[in-house]
Motif scaffolding. Sequence first.
Motif, PDB file in Angstrom:
ATOM      1  N   LYS A   1       0.949  -1.054  -0.109  1.00  0.00           N
ATOM      2  CA  LYS A   1      -0.018   0.028   0.008  1.00  0.00           C
ATOM      3  C   LYS A   1       1.064   1.165  -0.100  1.00  0.00           C
ATOM      4  O   LYS A   1       0.743   2.355  -0.746  1.00  0.00           O
ATOM      5  CB  LYS A   1      -0.830   0.094   1.294  1.00  0.00           C
ATOM      6  CG  LYS A   1      -1.780   1.234   1.445  1.00  0.00           C
ATOM      7  CD  LYS A   1      -2.662   1.193   2.725  1.00  0.00           C
ATOM      8  CE  LYS A   1      -3.782   2.584   2.617  1.00  0.00           C
ATOM      9  NZ  LYS A   1      -4.542   2.094   3.801  1.00  0.00           N
TER      10      LYS A   1
ATOM     11  N   THR B   1       1.093   4.069  -2.774  1.00  0.00           N
ATOM     12  CA  THR B   1       0.301   5.490  -2.465  1.00  0.00           C
ATOM     13  C   THR B   1       1.255   6.551  -2.024  1.00  0.00           C
ATOM     14  O   THR B   1       0.890   7.722  -1.779  1.00  0.00           O
ATOM     15  CB  THR B   1      -0.920   5.233  -1.548  1.00  0.00           C
ATOM     16  OG1 THR B   1      -0.122   4.552  -0.183  1.00  0.00           O
ATOM     17  CG2 THR B   1      -1.944   4.293  -2.005  1.00  0.00           C
ATOM     18  N   GLN B   2       2.413   6.057  -1.445  1.00  0.00           N
ATOM     19  CA  GLN B   2       3.219   7.226  -0.962  1.00  0.00           C
ATOM     20  C   GLN B   2       4.669   7.153  -1.377  1.00  0.00           C
ATOM     21  O   GLN B   2       5.265   8.632  -1.341  1.00  0.00           O
ATOM     22  CB  GLN B   2       3.563   6.805   0.672  1.00  0.00           C
ATOM     23  CG  GLN B   2       2.049   6.912   1.492  1.00  0.00           C
ATOM     24  CD  GLN B   2       2.429   6.346   2.888  1.00  0.00           C
ATOM     25  OE1 GLN B   2       3.423   6.406   3.338  1.00  0.00           O
ATOM     26  NE2 GLN B   2       1.372   5.749   3.807  1.00  0.00           N
TER      27      GLN B   2
ATOM     28  N   THR C   1       3.278   3.128  -9.290  1.00  0.00           N
ATOM     29  CA  THR C   1       2.027   2.517 -10.046  1.00  0.00           C
ATOM     30  C   THR C   1       2.094   1.036 -10.144  1.00  0.00           C
ATOM     31  O   THR C   1       3.160   0.754 -10.793  1.00  0.00           O
ATOM     32  CB  THR C   1       1.773   3.694 -10.995  1.00  0.00           C
ATOM     33  OG1 THR C   1       1.273   4.914 -10.736  1.00  0.00           O
ATOM     34  CG2 THR C   1       0.306   2.858 -11.775  1.00  0.00           C
TER      35      THR C   1
ATOM     36  N   ASP D   1       5.385   6.768 -11.135  1.00  0.00           N
ATOM     37  CA  ASP D   1       3.976   7.325 -11.259  1.00  0.00           C
ATOM     38  C   ASP D   1       3.958   8.203 -12.579  1.00  0.00           C
ATOM     39  O   ASP D   1       2.766   8.207 -13.209  1.00  0.00           O
ATOM     40  CB  ASP D   1       3.555   8.297 -10.023  1.00  0.00           C
ATOM     41  CG  ASP D   1       3.187   7.456  -8.903  1.00  0.00           C
ATOM     42  OD1 ASP D   1       2.814   6.384  -8.915  1.00  0.00           O
ATOM     43  OD2 ASP D   1       3.183   8.450  -7.835  1.00  0.00           O
TER      44      ASP D   1
END
Length: 257
Positions: free
Chosen positions: A180, A184-185, A189, A225
């Motif tokens: 996670k 997310t941090q 991706t 990302d």
Amino acid sequence: MRIISLCVEGIHQAAQRGLYDWLAEQDADIICLQDLRAQEYELDGDPFHLDGYFAYFFDSGIKHYNGVAIYTRQQPKALIYGLGFSSGVDMEGRYLQVDYEQISVGSLLAPSAMSENESQEVKIQFFDDLQAHLHKITRKRREFIFCGNWAMAHKREDVQNWQNHDSTSGFLPHEQQWMKQLFTQVGYTDAFRKGNTDKDEYSWWPSGTIGKGDGWRTDYQVISDSLANRVEYATTYKTKHFSSHLPVIVDYDLEVY
């Protein structure tokens, strides 16, 4: 650009099952293989050098244990062997990276903590060090694609009958939390999920036979990302089986140069 990634669980066995005949038909730009279970000198010749590809291998130095490979149509500007962790645990897995002008592609085999050679402590240290490494390289003016067997699943939808596996290595609470954070941090991706949102897509069967027992999705192409909108298509190849893992195929709106 098409990238194929596969954990072969023994390159000689996968070759006997037709892996290289299949790869020759796929028009991939880059192919990342993991868990070769062979030393580099054993791979000098057919079928292990695909026509039209530069081939690079990083074995374990221990016969029949881990090892990774990258095949690429475009000759890279540089090669990186290993992740260089000060703890040394990166050598419990394997990592090989090819660098081009603006993009790097890595073939990663993470410690699984499921074999006699590995432990949960080693796996935790490996992924803690890897997260620090990924944080560090996000500051570089470079895009990354990490392909391989990450030895853990991200979400419940990535483990068939997940409720039966919440105490199994690969889907422990801290492992889910690590994935996670990655997505997310840390700045990366899940390329497969950008190109394929089907809920019943799995890439590995711990039973050793695809389709028997519960499937897991532990094989990823993890991308910067900044590349998220470059994913055009993602799938797993299910028609023929070369190991207990399926090939992960992702097409990108990118060129390697």
